[in-house]
Each structure stands twice: as C-alpha cells, then as structure tokens.
Design an enzyme around this catalytic site. Structure first.
Site, PDB file in Angstrom:
ATOM      1  N   THR A  26       0.656  -1.342  -0.180  1.00 55.43           N
ATOM      2  CA  THR A  26      -0.439  -0.234  -0.578  1.00 55.43           C
ATOM      3  C   THR A  26       1.248   1.200   0.130  1.00 55.43           C
ATOM      4  OG1 THR A  26      -1.759  -1.379   1.088  1.00 55.43           O
ATOM      5  CG2 THR A  26      -2.054   1.401   0.618  1.00 55.43           C
ATOM      6  N   CYS A  27       1.685   1.083   0.776  1.00 55.96           N
ATOM      7  CA  CYS A  27       2.797   2.284   1.466  1.00 55.96           C
ATOM      8  C   CYS A  27       3.833   2.740  -0.350  1.00 55.96           C
ATOM      9  CB  CYS A  27       4.142   2.316   2.272  1.00 55.96           C
ATOM     10  SG  CYS A  27       3.297   1.719   3.392  1.00 55.96           S
ATOM     11  N   SER A  28       3.976   1.889  -1.492  1.00 57.23           N
ATOM     12  CA  SER A  28       4.544   1.704  -2.413  1.00 57.23           C
ATOM     13  C   SER A  28       4.113   1.994  -3.481  1.00 57.23           C
ATOM     14  CB  SER A  28       5.543   0.394  -2.898  1.00 57.23           C
ATOM     15  OG  SER A  28       6.605   0.747  -1.937  1.00 57.23           O
TER      16      SER A  28
END
EC number: 1.11.1.27
Length: 162
Positions: free
Chosen positions: A49-51
């Site tokens: 999700t972060c990337s």
C-alpha cells in the site's frame, strides 16, 4: 497516546533523504522550524500500500503542495539505506524529503507506533498524516488498520491553506 492538535512536534534526530543530496542526520526541531509542512508516516518502505498508493499520491501532488508553500516529509521506521533506495525507486522529486526513523524515535515521540511483530515487522509507524505550521500540529489524521482514506495526498492537500 498520539500527539494532539496544538502540540509542538517532538525534537528528535532522524536521517533525512533528499533525491539530490546525501543522507544527513538532523534534529526535527531544526528541520521543521519556520515551515508549513505535511508529515505522513507509513508502516514501511517497499510495502504494497505504501509503495503502490500512499507515497505515489504525494509524489504526484508534490508541486501542488509546494505551490501552497507546504513542504512534504514522508517517514517510516526503516534505515536510511532502505529509504534512499525507496526514494529512487519511487522517483521522489528533489526537495521532497524522506525521514528514516530507524529506531522509531520520532514515531514513539509522536505516540503513533504500532506493533507489527505478528507480521515480522517489529515496531512500526501507524499510517498517519499531519499538517503543522511553525512546529505546531494543526491537523492529525490517523488511519484505521488496513485503510488508506484520511491520510492521502488529496485529503491533505485539500486541508492545507491556499
């Protein structure tokens, strides 16, 4: 207990990664002084999700934040080498700073740590975004586990003064 609106940002040492510069160590009191800023925290560099969604939104809207005079900082409980590689892989623009909070000092000082040991991650940052002026928190949004709704670049851009 998480930091609250009206509270000063903590002053701890972190490693700062900028696309055009070497990694430097700096105290957040100095780094955040005299600025309007958005600081957002992610559970980890290179995580899905972060990337794929969180950091890319801020990269895409970085110029819009800068046009409002707002600096952008992304932090994660990762070491500086990982954060530098992540910045390069995500094509983070010059001036957009990533903060490596390897020992979770800033994360803990903000009261925004989570225990990810069940996932092999140890202590990490909860997913959050805050807006601050002159080192004072004006807005804090913290996500519920597994969500990405209130900390997106779009939400935070709309919350910053024009």
């Amino acid at each position: 207990m998480p930091i609250e609106t009206g509270a000063p940002l903590p002053d701890v040492e972190v490693a700062v990664i900028d696309a055009d510069a070497e990694v430097t160590r700096v105290h957040t009191g100095e780094l955040f002084a005299g600025r309007k800023l958005v600081l957002f925290g992610v559970p980890g560099a290179f995580t899905p999700t972060c990337s794929e969604r969180h950091l890319p939104g801020y990269v895409k809207l970085y110029k819009d934040f800068k046009a409002r005079g707002v600096d952008v900082f992304c932090m994660a409980v990762n070491d500086a080498f990982v954060m530098k590689a992540w910045a390069a892989s995500q094509q983070v623009p010059s001036g957009f700073k990533l903060l490596a909070d390897g020992n979770a000092s800033l994360t803990k000082a903000l009261g925004l740590e989570m225990d990810g040991t069940a996932y092999g991650m140890g202590i990490r940052s909860r997913r959050f975004a805050l807006y601050a002026e002159e080192g004072i928190v004006k807005l804090l949004n913290v996500e519920k586990p597994g969500e990405l709704r209130v900390t997106t670049a779009e939400v935070m851009l709309e919350a910053t003064p024009q």
